[in-house]
Design an enzyme around this catalytic site. Structure first.
Site, PDB file in Angstrom:
ATOM      1  N   ARG A 172       0.853  -1.179   0.000  1.00 19.33           N
ATOM      2  CA  ARG A 172       0.000   0.000   0.000  1.00 19.33           C
ATOM      3  C   ARG A 172       0.894   1.236   0.000  1.00 19.33           C
ATOM      4  NH1 ARG A 172      -2.388  -3.495   3.914  1.00 19.33           N
ATOM      5  NH2 ARG A 172      -4.514  -4.138   3.345  1.00 19.33           N
ATOM      6  N   HIS A 198      -4.640  -8.651   3.487  1.00 23.20           N
ATOM      7  CA  HIS A 198      -6.081  -8.460   3.486  1.00 23.20           C
ATOM      8  C   HIS A 198      -6.745  -9.264   4.593  1.00 23.20           C
ATOM      9  CE1 HIS A 198      -6.780  -7.026  -0.937  1.00 23.20           C
ATOM     10  NE2 HIS A 198      -6.429  -6.055  -0.119  1.00 23.20           N
ATOM     11  N   HIS A 257      -1.920   2.387  -6.097  1.00 26.14           N
ATOM     12  CA  HIS A 257      -2.778   1.224  -5.859  1.00 26.14           C
ATOM     13  C   HIS A 257      -2.956   0.389  -7.124  1.00 26.14           C
ATOM     14  CE1 HIS A 257      -5.649  -1.219  -3.703  1.00 26.14           C
ATOM     15  NE2 HIS A 257      -6.509  -1.089  -4.701  1.00 26.14           N
TER      16      HIS A 257
END
Length: 308
Positions: free
Chosen positions: A149, A269, A243
């Site tokens: 990220r 995630h 992203h």
């Protein structure tokens, strides 16, 4: 309720125009939204829409949703209705606001289109013109190599990167979770080039892996500006965001490996919406999946093998 409703709507729209200075586009949109609500009330034989129940308003929005009206448009309709009834309550013409607390259906989340291998090759193999370009290429490689990220990349410190093991530690991922991710050969080589030049920019006590021209930890905004600049220089026709590099990493790895759980772990995630248990996999397994599947993971080693 026609005559009274006409006066109420006209007064509300006038308040938008002259008190709130709303744009003509907004006023026109709100007028259409309230007209649709009047049609619903007429179809349900609701003679006084100040007596509209929240359940009936939910039904109205649900019917609109079934007609394939976009979530964003429904949000605007609810905003118009909520504002209208707040206006009536304030004037003493309604006892309550039936739209209070009602939300539009959520819009489905759309992921950015991944870049293909040729597009990435053009972006990542482009020559650097100066030291900051070398730093930028190290960042772009790391985004795609390890699926970071933007906030994770800017938060990296020097000691988070184990160049010998070919891995990087993300100390504070989303939800403050840490994870270890592999770093591919091209990304390691790009990092080596940057780290050789970094001392000329960074203060001796600075810990940030990536620093700005002023020697401070690079900001999220600076990374985006530099990627925009890189996109323009390479003649890339579509808007790039960090992203999108992360999404390309995930798409290509999943496409090649089919291992959804490994990709989930590499990305950090956790699906909180469905309370899915976050699956922890052994790092060596993750590294194996990465080495076999990621397009740029073993490129450096293959090149060495070829030379030998």
């Amino acid at each position: 309720m026609d005559a009274l409703a006409d006066r109420q709507v006209a007064a509300f729209l006038d308040s938008l125009r002259f008190q709130r200075r709303a744009s003509p586009h907004t006023v026109e949109g709100y007028a259409h939204d309230l007209a649709r609500l009047r049609e619903y009330c007429a179809g349900k034989d609701i003679a006084d829409w100040t007596r509209l129940e929240p359940a009936q308003l939910r039904e109205h929005i649900a019917l609109r949703h079934r007609d394939d009206i976009a979530s964003r448009s429904l949000q605007r309709e609810l905003s118009a209705i909520r504002g209208f009834f707040a206006f009536l309550v304030k004037r003493g013409e309604a006892k309550r606001n039936p739209a209070q607390g009602i939300r539009a259906p959520k819009a489905p989340k759309t992921l950015p289109k991944p870049l293909d291998a040729d597009q990435l090759t053009g972006l990542l193999d482009a020559p650097a013109e100066d030291v900051l370009d070398i730093r930028d290429l190290a960042m772009w490689e790391l985004f795609y190599s390890s699926g970071l990220r933007l906030s994770e990349l800017t938060g990296l410190d020097l000691y988070d990167v184990d160049r010998h093991a070919g891995q990087v530690l993300i100390r504070h991922g989303k939800g403050d979770k840490s994870r270890m991710v592999p770093v591919g050969g091209p990304a390691l080589a790009a990092l080596e080039r940057w780290l050789d030049l970094r001392p000329a920019y960074a203060d001796a006590k600075a810990t940030a892996l990536f620093v700005s021209r002023l020697g401070r930890r690079i900001s999220v905004r600076t990374v985006q500006v530099r990627l925009d600049r890189w996109q323009f220089r390479q003649g890339f026709p579509e808007h790039l965001h960090p992203h999108r590099l992360r999404h390309s990493f995930a798409s290509h790895l999943l496409e090649a490996s089919g291992d959804l759980r490994a990709v989930q772990e590499l990305l950090g995630h956790a699906n909180l919406a469905t309370t899915q248990v976050y699956t922890h996999l052994d790092f060596q397994h993750l590294a194996g999946v990465y080495d076999q599947a990621h397009p740029r993971a073993r490129k450096k080693n293959r090149a060495k093998d070829g030379q030998g």
